[in-house]
Write a protein that holds these residues in place. Sequence first.
Motif, PDB file in Angstrom:
ATOM      1  N   ASP A  28       0.805  -1.224   0.000  1.00 29.87           N
ATOM      2  CA  ASP A  28       0.000   0.000   0.000  1.00 29.87           C
ATOM      3  C   ASP A  28       0.835   1.270   0.000  1.00 29.87           C
ATOM      4  O   ASP A  28       0.570   2.199  -0.758  1.00 29.87           O
ATOM      5  CB  ASP A  28      -0.970  -0.014   1.182  1.00 29.87           C
ATOM      6  CG  ASP A  28      -0.256  -0.239   2.503  1.00 29.87           C
ATOM      7  OD1 ASP A  28       0.399  -1.290   2.647  1.00 29.87           O
ATOM      8  OD2 ASP A  28      -0.367   0.620   3.390  1.00 29.87           O
ATOM      9  N   GLY A  32       1.025   4.102  -2.889  1.00 30.01           N
ATOM     10  CA  GLY A  32       0.650   5.453  -2.475  1.00 30.01           C
ATOM     11  C   GLY A  32       1.748   6.459  -2.757  1.00 30.01           C
ATOM     12  O   GLY A  32       1.475   7.568  -3.231  1.00 30.01           O
ATOM     13  N   THR A  61      -3.870   1.992   0.488  1.00 29.12           N
ATOM     14  CA  THR A  61      -3.307   3.000  -0.410  1.00 29.12           C
ATOM     15  C   THR A  61      -4.146   4.270  -0.357  1.00 29.12           C
ATOM     16  O   THR A  61      -3.608   5.382  -0.269  1.00 29.12           O
ATOM     17  CB  THR A  61      -3.242   2.476  -1.857  1.00 29.12           C
ATOM     18  OG1 THR A  61      -2.391   1.332  -1.901  1.00 29.12           O
ATOM     19  CG2 THR A  61      -2.732   3.545  -2.808  1.00 29.12           C
TER      20      THR A  61
END
Length: 71
Positions: A28, A32, A61
Amino acid sequence: MLTANWIDEGWNLNKRILNFCQVSNHKDETIGQAIESCLLEWGIDNILTVTVDNASSNNLTIKYLKRVTSN
């Protein structure tokens, strides 16, 4: 692939591919950070919606993006 869609002052729908890149893993925070970097590069500081597929890392994310883009 990271795309942007927006409606301009004349009510015309605009679409652009912002970035097409490979990320090193599907964690994640990695995803991100890649999205955040692209948004900063394009000078985008305001996000209304995000559409993702059904990957399990997407929820985290989105939380990451909320945290780094909230002012």
